[in-house]
Design a protein around this motif. Sequence first.
Motif, PDB file in Angstrom:
ATOM      1  N   PRO A 261       0.814  -1.223   0.000  1.00 56.28           N
ATOM      2  CA  PRO A 261       0.000   0.000   0.000  1.00 56.28           C
ATOM      3  C   PRO A 261       0.845   1.269   0.000  1.00 56.28           C
ATOM      4  O   PRO A 261       0.483   2.266  -0.610  1.00 56.28           O
ATOM      5  CB  PRO A 261      -0.820  -0.126   1.292  1.00 56.28           C
ATOM      6  N   SER A 262       1.977   1.230   0.700  1.00 56.94           N
ATOM      7  CA  SER A 262       2.885   2.378   0.732  1.00 56.94           C
ATOM      8  C   SER A 262       4.312   1.866   0.847  1.00 56.94           C
ATOM      9  O   SER A 262       4.642   1.164   1.807  1.00 56.94           O
ATOM     10  CB  SER A 262       2.560   3.306   1.907  1.00 56.94           C
ATOM     11  N   VAL A 263       5.132   2.207  -0.112  1.00 60.84           N
ATOM     12  CA  VAL A 263       6.527   1.759  -0.092  1.00 60.84           C
ATOM     13  C   VAL A 263       7.257   2.335   1.112  1.00 60.84           C
ATOM     14  O   VAL A 263       8.048   1.647   1.765  1.00 60.84           O
ATOM     15  CB  VAL A 263       7.230   2.159  -1.407  1.00 60.84           C
ATOM     16  N   GLU A 264       6.994   3.612   1.429  1.00 62.08           N
ATOM     17  CA  GLU A 264       7.673   4.232   2.561  1.00 62.08           C
ATOM     18  C   GLU A 264       7.316   3.533   3.880  1.00 62.08           C
ATOM     19  O   GLU A 264       8.159   3.374   4.765  1.00 62.08           O
ATOM     20  CB  GLU A 264       7.332   5.720   2.652  1.00 62.08           C
ATOM     21  N   ASP A 265       6.050   3.106   4.006  1.00 60.53           N
ATOM     22  CA  ASP A 265       5.637   2.432   5.238  1.00 60.53           C
ATOM     23  C   ASP A 265       6.331   1.084   5.408  1.00 60.53           C
ATOM     24  O   ASP A 265       6.448   0.578   6.525  1.00 60.53           O
ATOM     25  CB  ASP A 265       4.123   2.223   5.252  1.00 60.53           C
TER      26      ASP A 265
END
Length: 542
Positions: A261-265
């Motif tokens: 859902p989010s690469v940074e997460d």
Amino acid sequence: MLKDEENSKYRSVIKNTLEFNPEVLKRFVNFMSNPDEETALFQFGKGDKYFGVCTMMVTMPGLPMFGHGQIEGFAEKYGMEYRYAKWDERPDWDFMRRHEREIFPLMKRRHLFAEVRDFLLYDFFAPEGYVNEDVFAYSNCTGDERALVIYHNKYASARGWVRTSAAYSVKAGEGDKRRLTQKTLGEGLGLTPEGAYFTIFRDHVTGLQYIRSSKELCEKGLYVELGAYNYHVFIDFREVRDNQWQQYAQIANYLNGRGAPSVEDVFKEILLQPVQHTFKELINANIFRRLIEARVLQADVKPDQTIMEEIEQKMVNLFLEAKKFSGGSEEEGALAKEVRQKLEVVLRLPAISSRFPWGDAKDVTKEKLTEHPITWWTILSWLFVHALGKVVNQKDFPELSRSWIDEWRLGKTILDVMSDLGVEEEPARRSVTLIKLLTVYQSWSEEKKPSRVLDSILKDTDVQQFLQINRYNDILWFNREALDDLLWWLMVLAAVEISSDPQRPAHQGARDLEDCYGTIQRLKEAAKKSGYQVEKLLAALR
């Protein structure tokens, strides 16, 4: 051609046009049906094949054109001479909503797909080395925006690389002379062919983000596996340069091609792995089942010490990882021993609950403790998270423990385990909400005034959600059953906290429990008088 899956012929049309003059593509009118043909529904159905071809229709250069009734899913063929519909058809709302999710947002980006200056059609190379003509892959750009569309128009599976474009013609000097040229995927997307750069992009169809090494995309291309009529629209491309900690390299290695859902997460997920690993050693279906089997049904019997020691050691490990991650300094062994003492009380609840002042909730208590497994999964989950904040602060730990349930994704782990145990999503989410608010108000029994107890908890958004507080006709209402449930849980909490305190004499514990019961009863009486209105509930206690 796409209907009959004559994919090589259609690719040849595009390739021949690109070799002649790409500008001609802008004159194409792309449609799935017209008044002289059968409807799009008849030709393509309503499944993935339809939406794959429709995606191509709205993302290719040229003019996309929908047939009459196509979006509504109408089956009647309309001739040019028709003045009105002859069939009594109703719109297919699910079909229309899928258009709203997958097709309409792409139409709002037509500026990205309409031009041909940066349009490239790619060959899809199978691992065996041949070009799979059933896969359409093409990219386009405008300004800083880039997109890559991939569609497999065949009832089969396919895997391979999007690496090199088909030949296209460009001007060669003065006049009408043209020459053929090709580009790599990296060139087509304007990527940096250096090892320190990574490309992050999102699949419009699934919403997931992906990360790839820019150097790999430039040299090898993009590897894709496709099922029958699968399609991707990769958008929102951006390049990032890795830092000294190789953050993005770690993320790419961890995901190993998977989306998120989010690469940074994901980087936080990587950092949380030690905490999550030790937490999952406690929060799992096997441990829950074993602990439920270890419940004590006779007051003079102690829980099985083998599993008690196992849980204590697992709590030591969890507190230790929590210390490392948070920079805490409290001794994990002592904290784990406190949890063990509370666990012993929890496992003895079926045997000793008759000693507690439940009042009219006595039968409900017996039922919940014997017939409702989710009651146990909730209280055990609370037990394993409620004191985590103590590794940092022995005084204000409840709020810290509560925040870590979200920040460390412990709530998601609990949800996953409850799903494994067969709990439906809504009750599971309600249980996690309950765990959060019980963590915050685990020491509520120290407050003797019912009005202060209520004032405190009603300010909490988790409590408001649990009580289903809503505004209707300018009046705030609460759900009575939810309040009764919350008050029952607060009484259970008080019973566990007071009974597990080794410094509290038995007679003092009994008096404290009576006081807590009195507080709960006054809250119940106020609820009855309130007519389920929040303001009247508060007024009844003043």
